[in-house]
Scaffold this motif. Structure first.
Motif, PDB file in Angstrom:
ATOM      1  N   LEU A   1       0.851  -1.185   0.000  1.00 54.23           N
ATOM      2  CA  LEU A   1       0.000   0.000   0.000  1.00 54.23           C
ATOM      3  C   LEU A   1       0.892   1.242   0.000  1.00 54.23           C
ATOM      4  O   LEU A   1       1.580   1.524   0.971  1.00 54.23           O
ATOM      5  CB  LEU A   1      -0.899  -0.007   1.240  1.00 54.23           C
ATOM      6  N   LYS A   2       0.882   1.964  -1.114  1.00 52.56           N
ATOM      7  CA  LYS A   2       1.733   3.146  -1.235  1.00 52.56           C
ATOM      8  C   LYS A   2       0.900   4.412  -1.045  1.00 52.56           C
ATOM      9  O   LYS A   2      -0.312   4.415  -1.227  1.00 52.56           O
ATOM     10  CB  LYS A   2       2.406   3.163  -2.611  1.00 52.56           C
ATOM     11  N   ASP A   3       1.591   5.497  -0.707  1.00 51.63           N
ATOM     12  CA  ASP A   3       0.944   6.807  -0.569  1.00 51.63           C
ATOM     13  C   ASP A   3      -0.263   6.725   0.359  1.00 51.63           C
ATOM     14  O   ASP A   3      -1.414   6.803  -0.051  1.00 51.63           O
ATOM     15  CB  ASP A   3       0.495   7.351  -1.932  1.00 51.63           C
ATOM     16  N   GLN A   4       0.018   6.580   1.662  1.00 56.53           N
ATOM     17  CA  GLN A   4      -1.052   6.425   2.644  1.00 56.53           C
ATOM     18  C   GLN A   4      -2.016   7.612   2.624  1.00 56.53           C
ATOM     19  O   GLN A   4      -3.210   7.455   2.809  1.00 56.53           O
ATOM     20  CB  GLN A   4      -0.449   6.254   4.035  1.00 56.53           C
ATOM     21  N   PHE A   5      -1.473   8.821   2.401  1.00 53.97           N
ATOM     22  CA  PHE A   5      -2.324  10.015   2.300  1.00 53.97           C
ATOM     23  C   PHE A   5      -2.121  10.619   0.910  1.00 53.97           C
ATOM     24  O   PHE A   5      -1.300  11.522   0.722  1.00 53.97           O
ATOM     25  CB  PHE A   5      -1.966  11.026   3.391  1.00 53.97           C
ATOM     26  N   PRO A   6      -2.877  10.127  -0.086  1.00 55.31           N
ATOM     27  CA  PRO A   6      -2.645  10.524  -1.478  1.00 55.31           C
ATOM     28  C   PRO A   6      -3.263  11.875  -1.807  1.00 55.31           C
ATOM     29  O   PRO A   6      -4.258  11.977  -2.516  1.00 55.31           O
ATOM     30  CB  PRO A   6      -3.342   9.399  -2.252  1.00 55.31           C
TER      31      PRO A   6
END
Length: 501
Positions: free
Chosen positions: A241-246
């Protein structure tokens, strides 16, 4: 390490869905076992089987080495197992003591011994560092305080195994610290804890082992000291899971909402504005007045002074109906208390605030049109439900939250207020909700997010407004906002004083 509870091969079916598929869990004496997984992974179902609420369709439960069958909650309690439910099970018109000992009242000579019951309840409250009297009515408490009473109920049973399902979900930092101290005391007394939480940092602070579930299946068991947060997330969601806060940048438009000198039952001297395509985060400690401000704008609480302007026009909003007419939608922090009707279906909940738009010329609901739009939202929001006619109470917390947001979006708002939008939601569903918020932002919607999670506020907001004691202590741009500055304002320091230093 001795296994005090050993669960293996558990299968549980509901109509249209297999909730547990060969699930397993070990609970060790004097240890804290984290039970982790996305919403819908089967954690709550597993706990309801352990505590006798549900009967398993297959599998084995061993307690102290012996195979057991719990035919109801009382048999589970008699075996020394207690649970702190995520959803509150309290009666508002009863006292704290009456709630703590409900169904287990302390008696003397076949009568309730009120002095003993209040005394014992006060001892438990003191252990949790709660300063109010056990004679206080539960209905007067905040959600966070009620959660502490749920914890007190479990402690009163003197159980050997305590299941804690999202126990810190509505707690302040101070209350959370008190709970962690209690957990450490319980472990020192050789008691065992099953700890369910979406707040992964808590897992590393308080847990010894972790069991990870996905889609009703057992995925992994590990010593917490040997794993990382990334490892947990990857095992939970089945992918990295990348960019937790996109967060996305958008060009801000005209001012859509302006609040001037707003005073009322629960607000003091509130002044701020909100632009199209902007996310305004509202931070503050519990009791600061964040939800109360949102509900005043939404017409739940009356204002005594001040003005609200929408698109430059002064409006009077004295009810949620008037707020909806002015294109303001509000998603409550208490989705099951204020946002959803658990006995109704997904479709009925989602379209509840928008029924007028589905009226035909005969003043009847055009069910075909309603179903088409509900289906579009189910698909767009990736809501996991067998059908739109499924009762909302049978959905996981994350999917219930998506329905609550979809319900607000179906009214076609220009201004969307999200109060704790990811409370009790797993990391995978959080990412999906964040992506949706960014999509709304990109479309030019004005969004207010109230959140107790500092990373969420800092990660998503264009500006951050901090409240203390029903008023604003500071408004920060994204560039100048830091956790330290926000916390200072949250305890009453004015932004001007921070800037001077």
């Amino acid at each position: 390490m001795e296994k005090i509870l050993e669960i293996s091969g558990i299968i549980k079916d509901f109509p249209g869905v297999r909730a547990l598929d060969g699930a397993r869990l070990n609970v060790y004496e004097g240890k804290v076992m984290a039970l982790l997984g996305e919403n819908g992974a089967g954690k709550s179902t597993m706990m309801k089987i352990i505590t006798g609420i549900y009967k398993r369709d297959a599998g084995i439960i061993k307690h102290n080495g012996k195979e057991v069958e719990f035919n109801g909650p009382k048999e589970s309690q008699d075996a020394g197992i207690a649970i702190i439910h995520q959803e509150l099970n309290l009666i508002d018109h009863l006292s704290i003591a009456e709630n703590i000992f409900l169904g287990r009242e302390l008696t003397k000579n076949f009568r309730i011994d009120w002095d003993l019951m209040f005394s014992e309840a006060d001892i438990i409250l003191k252990k949790l560092n709660l300063e109010y009297s056990s004679k206080e009515l539960v209905g007067k408490l905040s959600i966070g305080e009620k959660q502490m009473i749920e914890i007190a109920k479990a402690l009163s049973q003197n159980a050997k195994i305590i299941v804690m399902d999202e126990p810190t979900d509505a707690l302040t930092d101070t209350e959370t610290e008190s709970l962690f101290n209690v957990i450490k005391e319980l472990v020192a007394e050789n008691k065992s804890i099953v700890y369910i939480s979406h707040r992964l940092k808590e897992i590393f602070e308080i847990c010894d082992h972790a069991t990870i579930m996905r889609d009703g299946k057992f995925i992994d068991e590990a010593v917490v000291a040997d794993i990382t947060e990334d490892h947990i997330i990857e095992k939970m969601v089945g992918r990295k899971l990348k960019d937790q806060f996109p967060r996305i940048d958008t060009e801000l438009g005209e001012v859509s909402l302006r609040v001037e000198d707003l005073n009322g039952e629960v607000t003091k001297d509130i002044n701020f504005s909100l632009q199209r395509g902007e996310i305004l985060g509202i931070a503050g400690l519990m009791g600061a007045g964040r939800t109360e401000l949102a509900k005043t704008i939404y017409g739940c609480f009356k204002k005594t002074r001040g003005q609200i302007h929408i698109d430059g026009k002064k409006v009077e909003i004295n009810s949620p109906q008037e707020a909806l007419k002015n294109k303001i939608a509000y998603v409550s922090e208490d989705r099951k208390g204020d946002g959803l009707l658990l006995g109704l279906s997904v479709k009925e909940n989602m379209s509840l605030s928008s029924l007028l738009k589905f009226e035909n010329t005969y003043k009847k609901i055009d069910e075909k049109k309603e179903k088409i739009e509900v289906e579009e939202f189910i698909s767009k929001f990736n809501i996991k439900t067998p059908t739109m006619d499924q009762l909302i109470k049978n959905l996981s917390g994350g999917n219930q939250q998506k329905v609550a947001i979809a319900k607000a979006l179906m009214t076609n708002p220009k201004i969307l207020i999200l109060d704790e939008p990811t409370r009790g939601v797993d990391v995978g569903a959080k990412k999906e909700i964040y992506d949706l918020i960014n999509e709304f932002k990109h479309q030019g919607m004005s969004i207010i997010i109230i959140s107790s999670e500092m990373p969420e506020i800092l990660g998503l907001s264009d500006r951050i407004m901090v409240m203390y004691d029903k008023t604003i202590t500071g408004i920060f741009s994204r560039e100048e906002a830091t956790q330290e500055k926000i916390m200072k304002c949250a305890i009453g320091v004015k932004k001007e004083e921070i800037d001077e230093n």
